[in-house]
Scaffold this active site. Structure first.
Site, short mmCIF file in Angstrom:
data_model
loop_
_atom_site.label_atom_id
_atom_site.label_comp_id
_atom_site.label_asym_id
_atom_site.label_seq_id
_atom_site.Cartn_x
_atom_site.Cartn_y
_atom_site.Cartn_z
N TYR A 1 0.29 3.96 10.67
CA TYR A 1 0.08 2.96 11.71
C TYR A 1 1.40 2.83 12.47
CZ TYR A 1 -4.24 1.25 9.50
OH TYR A 1 -5.52 1.14 8.99
N HIS B 1 1.50 1.01 15.99
CA HIS B 1 1.44 -0.23 16.80
C HIS B 1 2.64 -0.33 17.74
CE1 HIS B 1 -2.03 -1.64 14.62
NE2 HIS B 1 -1.41 -1.47 13.47
N LYS C 1 2.64 1.56 7.09
CA LYS C 1 3.09 0.70 8.19
C LYS C 1 4.07 1.42 9.11
CE LYS C 1 1.97 -2.97 8.79
NZ LYS C 1 0.75 -3.41 9.49
N ARG D 1 0.84 -1.20 0.00
CA ARG D 1 0.00 0.00 0.00
C ARG D 1 0.89 1.26 0.00
NH1 ARG D 1 -3.32 -1.63 5.24
NH2 ARG D 1 -1.31 -2.62 5.64
N GLU E 1 -3.97 3.99 14.37
CA GLU E 1 -4.82 3.05 15.12
C GLU E 1 -5.38 3.64 16.42
OE1 GLU E 1 -1.57 2.68 14.66
OE2 GLU E 1 -0.57 2.17 16.52
N VAL F 1 -15.47 -6.85 10.62
CA VAL F 1 -15.05 -8.01 9.82
C VAL F 1 -16.26 -8.93 9.58
CG1 VAL F 1 -13.73 -10.19 9.91
CG2 VAL F 1 -12.61 -8.02 10.47
N1 LIG Z 1 -5.68 -10.30 9.48
C1 LIG Z 1 -5.88 -9.09 9.01
O1 LIG Z 1 -5.29 -8.69 7.99
C2 LIG Z 1 -6.85 -8.16 9.69
C3 LIG Z 1 -7.31 -7.02 9.03
C4 LIG Z 1 -8.25 -6.22 9.69
C5 LIG Z 1 -8.70 -6.56 10.97
N2 LIG Z 1 -8.20 -7.68 11.58
C6 LIG Z 1 -8.63 -8.12 12.92
O2 LIG Z 1 -9.93 -8.69 12.88
C7 LIG Z 1 -10.46 -8.68 14.20
C8 LIG Z 1 -11.90 -8.18 14.20
O3 LIG Z 1 -11.91 -6.79 13.87
P1 LIG Z 1 -13.26 -5.95 13.81
O4 LIG Z 1 -12.88 -4.62 13.26
O5 LIG Z 1 -14.34 -6.73 13.16
O6 LIG Z 1 -13.60 -5.79 15.37
P2 LIG Z 1 -15.00 -5.31 15.98
O7 LIG Z 1 -14.69 -4.74 17.32
O8 LIG Z 1 -15.76 -4.49 14.99
O9 LIG Z 1 -15.82 -6.68 16.16
C9 LIG Z 1 -15.46 -7.68 17.07
C10 LIG Z 1 -16.69 -8.44 17.46
O10 LIG Z 1 -16.29 -9.57 18.25
C11 LIG Z 1 -17.35 -9.81 19.14
N3 LIG Z 1 -16.95 -10.73 20.19
C12 LIG Z 1 -16.20 -10.49 21.31
N4 LIG Z 1 -16.07 -11.63 22.03
C13 LIG Z 1 -16.75 -12.60 21.35
C14 LIG Z 1 -16.99 -13.99 21.57
N5 LIG Z 1 -16.52 -14.61 22.66
N6 LIG Z 1 -17.72 -14.67 20.67
C15 LIG Z 1 -18.20 -14.07 19.56
N7 LIG Z 1 -18.02 -12.75 19.31
C16 LIG Z 1 -17.30 -12.04 20.19
C17 LIG Z 1 -17.71 -8.40 19.63
O11 LIG Z 1 -18.99 -8.38 20.26
C18 LIG Z 1 -17.68 -7.62 18.32
O12 LIG Z 1 -18.96 -7.58 17.70
C19 LIG Z 1 -9.49 -7.79 15.02
O13 LIG Z 1 -8.60 -8.61 15.73
C20 LIG Z 1 -8.74 -7.03 13.95
O14 LIG Z 1 -7.46 -6.60 14.42
C21 LIG Z 1 -7.28 -8.46 10.96
#
Ligand SMILES: NC(=O)c1ccc[n+]([C@@H]2O[C@H](COP(=O)([O-])OP(=O)(O)OC[C@H]3O[C@@H](n4cnc5c(N)ncnc54)[C@H](O)[C@@H]3O)[C@@H](O)[C@H]2O)c1
Length: 371
Positions: free
Chosen positions: A94, A96, A75, A15, A118, A179
């Site tokens: 970002y 972190h 990054k 990016r 972030e 997500v």
């Molecule tokens: N791998 C990647 O490239 C990448 C990219 C973007 C985001 N992410 C990660 O994805 C994850 C989700 O991000 P998001 O923006 O959707 O977060 P978010 O805060 O919008 O959503 C998280 C959801 O998880 C739910 N939750 C919490 N505990 C739970 C449980 N025990 N059972 C079921 N649901 C539960 C919450 O109620 C919430 O609705 C984060 O860790 C984020 O860092 C990863």
């Protein structure tokens, strides 16, 4: 203001901090934009696109960093970039910092104003510069999962949408945040049967309304999770507990009972993953198999689609870039509480509480430092 856009040097980062559209708006507003040669190339923005809107292409990263008042990146800087730091520089990217002590030291030593995407907050209290990457990763998770379900990629050979006379694939999404909802949209659009689990009943109510009953919602507890993952062809992990490592919602025992050739995409892997058998992977070696279940656990999924990701990220970051350029960092920090929340390092002080706590260092509130 002179705004510098270096090429990203972190492994597999494709990016770029500002798109040609952003460069044009900055130039139109009277700022000077310096772009390192090929900074946008991997996002399908060639140097010509930046030059056409009045940005200047610069051959060396050194010249971008040393001339700019503010550097806008994607990054966190890697060690080879630390020597560019100097007093008076504003860095917007970002960061972190919590696990990155050396980077924190370098920013503090050189008195850089480090504003982290972030931790910037909007008026609603959400984190607007994290949302677009979760939108990309959520949508991509189904696309990737569908590909891994193909026989050639080790999957059980299921077409998510089915065909007339053959049932669709089962998708189980754990976590109904950004997500989760984006994964649900794409999976439903492909014709899959989709079950989404969350702990928040209010969130499940909202999603039930949004999807008018097409989405099966389930309260997240061990009993429901086990049943849902055992029925699933594709499991997507999207759980987040802010500021904490992801809880292991799907245990190794549950994975061992899943269908052979089923696929797990643990998007939450950047926070440690919500599936016990998940471990971080990279775009060059993205998947592995445990108990016959294919795992895809890439920590920076948006880098797979850098054109979309750069546009999504810069749509969100750009209003802040413009404000910082217009007012200068000091005035912008004092006028905009959301930008002030983004400041992690300022004039040699560590100004973000969670980072100070994680590194066991002294925290100083930006409110006490700023004129
Ligand atoms: N791998 C990647 O490239 C990448 C990219 C973007 C985001 N992410 C990660 O994805 C994850 C989700 O991000 P998001 O923006 O959707 O977060 P978010 O805060 O919008 O959503 C998280 C959801 O998880 C739910 N939750 C919490 N505990 C739970 C449980 N025990 N059972 C079921 N649901 C539960 C919450 O109620 C919430 O609705 C984060 O860790 C984020 O860092 C990863």
């Amino acid at each position: 203001m002179i705004i510098g856009i270096p090429k990203e040097v972190k492994d597999h980062e494709s990016r770029v901090g500002i798109s040609p559209a952003g460069a044009r708006a900055l130039v139109d507003a009277g700022h000077k934009v310096l772009v390192e040669h090929n900074a946008g190339a991997l996002s399908s923005f060639p140097d010509d696109d930046y030059q056409a809107v009045g940005a200047e292409i610069v051959g060396e990263a050194y010249h971008v960093w040393s001339s700019a008042d503010m550097v806008v990146k994607v990054k966190e800087p890697v060690p080879s970039e630390y020597y560019h730091f100097r007093p008076g520089l504003t860095l917007f990217t970002y960061l972190h910092l919590a696990p990155l002590r050396e980077l924190t030291d370098a920013l503090l030593d050189k008195k850089v104003t480090g504003i982290a995407y972030e931790t910037v907050r909007d008026k609603a209290g959400t984190l607007p510069l994290l949302t677009p990457m979760s939108e990309v990763a959520g949508r991509l998770s189904v696309q990737v999962g569908a590909a891994y379900l193909e026989k050639e990629h080790g999957g059980r050979g299921v077409l998510l949408g089915g065909v007339p006379g053959v049932p669709p694939g089962n998708v189980c999404i754990i976590g109904g945040g950004v997500v989760g909802v984006n994964a649900a949209k794409i999976a439903l659009g492909m014709g899959a049967k989709v079950t989404l689990l969350d702990l928040s009943l209010n969130r499940l109510r909202e999603l039930d309304d949004i999807f008018s009953g097409r989405l099966h919602t389930l309260y997240s507890n061990a009993y429901n999770v086990e049943r849902a993952v055992c029925e699933a062809d594709l499991v997507i992990g999207g759980v987040l507990i802010p500021g904490a490592a992801a809880p292991k919602i799907v245990t190794a025992a549950m994975v061992s009972k899943m269908k052979k050739g089923a696929v797990i995409v643990d998007v939450a892997i950047d926070q440690g993953g919500c599936i016990e058998t998940a471990r971080p992977t990279t775009h060059s070696d993205p998947s592995y198999t445990v108990d016959g279940v294919v795992h895809y656990c890439v920590t920076n999924m948006p880098a797979a689609v850098p054109n979309t990701s750069t546009l999504a990220l810069t749509n969100a970051t750009f209003p802040y870039v413009m404000k910082l350029a217009r007012l200068g960092a000091h005035v912008a920090i004092s006028e905009d509480a959301g930008i002030a929340e983004g400041v992690n390092t300022f004039n040699g002080f560590l100004t973000y509480k969670a980072v100070a706590h994680a590194q066991d260092r002294e925290y100083t509130s930006i409110a006490n430092l700023h004129p």
